[in-house]
Scaffold this motif. Structure first.
Motif, PDB file in Angstrom:
ATOM      1  N   GLY A 161      11.875  10.354   0.169  1.00 27.73           N
ATOM      2  CA  GLY A 161      12.225  11.147   1.337  1.00 27.73           C
ATOM      3  C   GLY A 161      11.104  11.836   2.074  1.00 27.73           C
ATOM      4  N   VAL A 162       9.843  11.460   1.785  1.00 28.88           N
ATOM      5  CA  VAL A 162       8.712  12.027   2.533  1.00 28.88           C
ATOM      6  C   VAL A 162       8.032  10.861   3.258  1.00 28.88           C
ATOM      7  CG1 VAL A 162       6.571  13.354   2.432  1.00 28.88           C
ATOM      8  CG2 VAL A 162       8.397  13.822   0.793  1.00 28.88           C
ATOM      9  N   PRO A 163       8.471  10.584   4.500  1.00 26.07           N
ATOM     10  CA  PRO A 163       7.948   9.421   5.222  1.00 26.07           C
ATOM     11  C   PRO A 163       6.472   9.544   5.586  1.00 26.07           C
ATOM     12  CG  PRO A 163       9.315  10.752   6.674  1.00 26.07           C
ATOM     13  CD  PRO A 163       9.489  11.306   5.287  1.00 26.07           C
ATOM     14  N   ILE A 164       5.758   8.463   5.373  1.00 26.10           N
ATOM     15  CA  ILE A 164       4.348   8.389   5.754  1.00 26.10           C
ATOM     16  C   ILE A 164       4.037   6.922   6.056  1.00 26.10           C
ATOM     17  CG2 ILE A 164       3.579   8.165   3.337  1.00 26.10           C
ATOM     18  CD1 ILE A 164       1.031   9.791   4.216  1.00 26.10           C
ATOM     19  N   THR A 165       3.249   6.687   7.087  1.00 26.79           N
ATOM     20  CA  THR A 165       2.918   5.327   7.515  1.00 26.79           C
ATOM     21  C   THR A 165       1.430   5.073   7.330  1.00 26.79           C
ATOM     22  OG1 THR A 165       4.684   5.398   9.193  1.00 26.79           O
ATOM     23  CG2 THR A 165       3.005   3.698   9.445  1.00 26.79           C
ATOM     24  N   GLN A 166       1.105   4.042   6.568  1.00 26.45           N
ATOM     25  CA  GLN A 166      -0.294   3.709   6.288  1.00 26.45           C
ATOM     26  C   GLN A 166      -0.933   3.023   7.500  1.00 26.45           C
ATOM     27  OE1 GLN A 166      -0.373   2.073   1.932  1.00 26.45           O
ATOM     28  NE2 GLN A 166       1.727   1.893   2.676  1.00 26.45           N
ATOM     29  N   ILE A 167      -2.154   3.456   7.865  1.00 22.50           N
ATOM     30  CA  ILE A 167      -2.797   2.906   9.059  1.00 22.50           C
ATOM     31  C   ILE A 167      -4.158   2.257   8.794  1.00 22.50           C
ATOM     32  CG2 ILE A 167      -1.556   4.427  10.644  1.00 22.50           C
ATOM     33  CD1 ILE A 167      -4.093   6.183  10.790  1.00 22.50           C
ATOM     34  N   VAL A 168      -4.764   2.535   7.641  1.00 22.78           N
ATOM     35  CA  VAL A 168      -6.045   1.892   7.324  1.00 22.78           C
ATOM     36  C   VAL A 168      -6.271   1.916   5.816  1.00 22.78           C
ATOM     37  CG1 VAL A 168      -7.405   4.025   7.599  1.00 22.78           C
ATOM     38  CG2 VAL A 168      -8.525   1.807   7.891  1.00 22.78           C
ATOM     39  N   GLN A 169      -6.804   0.815   5.294  1.00 16.98           N
ATOM     40  CA  GLN A 169      -7.164   0.752   3.880  1.00 16.98           C
ATOM     41  C   GLN A 169      -8.552   1.346   3.718  1.00 16.98           C
ATOM     42  OE1 GLN A 169      -7.997  -3.151   2.324  1.00 16.98           O
ATOM     43  NE2 GLN A 169      -7.468  -2.593   0.237  1.00 16.98           N
ATOM     44  N   LEU A 170      -8.705   2.219   2.736  1.00 15.35           N
ATOM     45  CA  LEU A 170      -9.974   2.910   2.534  1.00 15.35           C
ATOM     46  C   LEU A 170     -10.869   2.232   1.498  1.00 15.35           C
ATOM     47  CD1 LEU A 170      -8.541   6.553   2.469  1.00 15.35           C
ATOM     48  CD2 LEU A 170      -9.602   5.376   4.408  1.00 15.35           C
ATOM     49  N   ASP A 171     -10.300   1.955   0.329  1.00 16.20           N
ATOM     50  CA  ASP A 171     -11.133   1.419  -0.750  1.00 16.20           C
ATOM     51  C   ASP A 171     -10.322   0.634  -1.758  1.00 16.20           C
ATOM     52  OD1 ASP A 171     -10.429   3.196  -3.319  1.00 16.20           O
ATOM     53  OD2 ASP A 171     -10.438   4.502  -1.569  1.00 16.20           O
ATOM     54  N   LYS A 172     -11.029  -0.107  -2.555  1.00 13.12           N
ATOM     55  CA  LYS A 172     -10.453  -0.790  -3.722  1.00 13.12           C
ATOM     56  C   LYS A 172     -11.309  -0.420  -4.914  1.00 13.12           C
ATOM     57  CE  LYS A 172      -7.987  -4.982  -2.334  1.00 13.12           C
ATOM     58  NZ  LYS A 172      -7.989  -6.461  -2.429  1.00 13.12           N
ATOM     59  N   SER A 173     -10.655  -0.108  -6.009  1.00 14.83           N
ATOM     60  CA  SER A 173     -11.367   0.278  -7.218  1.00 14.83           C
ATOM     61  C   SER A 173     -11.844  -0.957  -7.974  1.00 14.83           C
ATOM     62  CB  SER A 173     -10.451   1.123  -8.114  1.00 14.83           C
ATOM     63  OG  SER A 173     -11.089   1.431  -9.323  1.00 14.83           O
ATOM     64  N   TYR A 174     -13.121  -0.969  -8.291  1.00 15.22           N
ATOM     65  CA  TYR A 174     -13.716  -2.051  -9.091  1.00 15.22           C
ATOM     66  C   TYR A 174     -14.328  -1.436 -10.338  1.00 15.22           C
ATOM     67  CZ  TYR A 174     -13.182  -5.647  -5.477  1.00 15.22           C
ATOM     68  OH  TYR A 174     -12.665  -6.547  -4.570  1.00 15.22           O
ATOM     69  N   GLY A 175     -13.480  -0.833 -11.153  1.00 16.10           N
ATOM     70  CA  GLY A 175     -13.954  -0.183 -12.359  1.00 16.10           C
ATOM     71  C   GLY A 175     -14.053   1.324 -12.233  1.00 16.10           C
ATOM     72  N   ALA A 176     -13.652   1.866 -11.088  1.00 17.38           N
ATOM     73  CA  ALA A 176     -13.756   3.312 -10.861  1.00 17.38           C
ATOM     74  C   ALA A 176     -12.621   4.106 -11.496  1.00 17.38           C
ATOM     75  CB  ALA A 176     -13.807   3.611  -9.363  1.00 17.38           C
ATOM     76  N   ASP A 177     -11.562   3.421 -11.890  1.00 16.68           N
ATOM     77  CA  ASP A 177     -10.459   4.062 -12.617  1.00 16.68           C
ATOM     78  C   ASP A 177     -10.409   3.430 -13.999  1.00 16.68           C
ATOM     79  OD1 ASP A 177      -8.324   5.311 -10.279  1.00 16.68           O
ATOM     80  OD2 ASP A 177      -9.749   3.777  -9.628  1.00 16.68           O
ATOM     81  N   GLY A 178     -10.224   4.247 -15.024  1.00 16.36           N
ATOM     82  CA  GLY A 178     -10.216   3.660 -16.350  1.00 16.36           C
ATOM     83  C   GLY A 178      -9.586   4.529 -17.421  1.00 16.36           C
ATOM     84  N   LEU A 179      -9.344   3.898 -18.551  1.00 14.96           N
ATOM     85  CA  LEU A 179      -8.760   4.563 -19.699  1.00 14.96           C
ATOM     86  C   LEU A 179      -9.820   4.719 -20.781  1.00 14.96           C
ATOM     87  CD1 LEU A 179      -6.342   5.664 -21.317  1.00 14.96           C
ATOM     88  CD2 LEU A 179      -5.783   3.294 -21.933  1.00 14.96           C
ATOM     89  N   ALA A 180     -10.189   5.959 -21.053  1.00 13.39           N
ATOM     90  CA  ALA A 180     -11.177   6.254 -22.095  1.00 13.39           C
ATOM     91  C   ALA A 180     -10.458   6.484 -23.417  1.00 13.39           C
ATOM     92  CB  ALA A 180     -11.973   7.489 -21.711  1.00 13.39           C
ATOM     93  N   VAL A 181     -11.006   5.960 -24.507  1.00 11.73           N
ATOM     94  CA  VAL A 181     -10.378   6.098 -25.826  1.00 11.73           C
ATOM     95  C   VAL A 181     -11.451   6.375 -26.883  1.00 11.73           C
ATOM     96  CG1 VAL A 181      -8.452   4.557 -25.252  1.00 11.73           C
ATOM     97  CG2 VAL A 181     -10.546   3.603 -26.261  1.00 11.73           C
TER      98      VAL A 181
END
Length: 319
Positions: free
Chosen positions: A96-116
């Motif tokens: 119920g919170v409308p938002i319209t995407q207008i431009v792609q900013l980035d793609k993660s290439y290893g910038a998000d991860g699971l540390a163990v």
């Protein structure tokens, strides 16, 4: 020379009119934009600090708002636009919170991860372990669910403790919890302390983190020129990064308390998306990814029904 008394007001009016001309030419549209210190959003900071937004007719007020609260700011009208992950845009629209995407900013290439910890060899070893991760409705929460799902597991197989991406990384390095789902620049805290643990998987293994900038539909309808200005500013910021990397990295790094060199290392784990990449993304990849993401969001209870994912983006500003 004395001016006739009646001529004075006329001269004053002409002077005022002349003085007002630059103001009209420099008129900008104000917009509040919600985001975080995520490295992928940094070109927006650069566009702000380097005067690029103003050049394109938008007076942007960047507000640093945690991802879990950004939709509340959008719903209340405190912000008109927000940068966040694609699946978060899906969730906001579904809830119920409308938002319209207008431009792609980035793609993660290893910038998000699971540390163990070092004793965890596979995802199966995480069963019953405690993982520090941000709240439901955020990219880390979704990312963890996605990785587990791809390995035949669910969030119910692990114990979760709610921590922001920065706090999750800091707690992990301090010896707390068995794992941490986080992103750059905080993931580099783990990379810099290999004795504390390792990174089990990143978006190189599971490419499911890509960010877009979106705006409230009514604001877009009322301010198409300003929306175009936002998009054009983003691409100009990328051009500045290409032409003046050192200066750009210093500006972007300062916003997240990093040196230019540190920021450059963080940003190496992602790819900012130029106009050509955007056109390709909006032509099909965005809708297909959104559909799969929506299924995951429904499974983990973030949304109750899958929205029409083809109705939550607008590619007209990528001309």
């Amino acid at each position: 020379m004395k001016l006739h008394r009646r001529a004075a007001p006329i001269v004053s009016a002409i002077a005022l009119a002349i003085a007002a001309v630059p103001a009209v030419q420099a008129q900008t549209t104000a917009v509040a934009l919600g985001m975080s210190g995520w490295t992928g959003f940094a070109p927006l900071t650069l566009a702000d600090k380097a005067g690029i937004f103003k050049k394109h007719g938008v007076d942007v007020d960047i507000k640093m708002i945690p991802q879990k609260d950004r939709h509340l700011a959008l719903a209340s009208g405190a912000i008109q636009c927000a940068a966040t992950t694609v699946e978060t845009h899906v969730a906001w629209n579904a809830n119920g919170v409308p938002i319209t995407q207008i431009v792609q900013l980035d793609k993660s290439y290893g910038a998000d991860g699971l540390a163990v910890r070092g004793d965890v060899k596979t995802f199966a070893d995480l069963k019953g372990k405690t993982i520090g991760v941000d709240a439901p409705g955020t990219a880390p929460f979704f990312g963890l669910a996605w990785m587990l799902r791809k390995n035949g597991m669910t969030l119910k197989d692990v114990k979760l403790t709610t921590l922001s991406p920065q706090a999750a990384a800091q707690a992990f390095v301090a010896g707390q919890n068995d794992g941490a789902m986080t992103y750059e620049p905080y993931l580099s805290t783990v990379r810099a302390n290999p004795d504390k643990g390792k990174i089990l998987a990143t978006t190189l293994d599971y490419p499911m983190v890509t960010d877009t900038l979106g705006c409230a539909p009514k604001w877009l309808k009322d301010n198409p020129k300003a929306a175009q200005g936002l998009v054009d500013s983003y691409f100009e910021a990328l051009e500045m990064i290409r032409k003046e990397p050192e200066k750009s990295n210093e500006i972007m790094g300062a916003a997240v308390k990093q040196t230019g060199e540190q920021f450059a290392k963080s940003s190496a784990y992602l790819r900012w998306q130029d106009k050509e990449a955007n056109r390709k993304f909006f032509a099909g990849e965005l809708a297909s990814f959104s559909k799969e993401a929506a299924d995951v969001l429904k499974d983990i209870g973030v949304i109750r029904q899958v929205p029409d994912v083809t109705a939550i983006y607008d590619a007209r500003f990528l001309k």
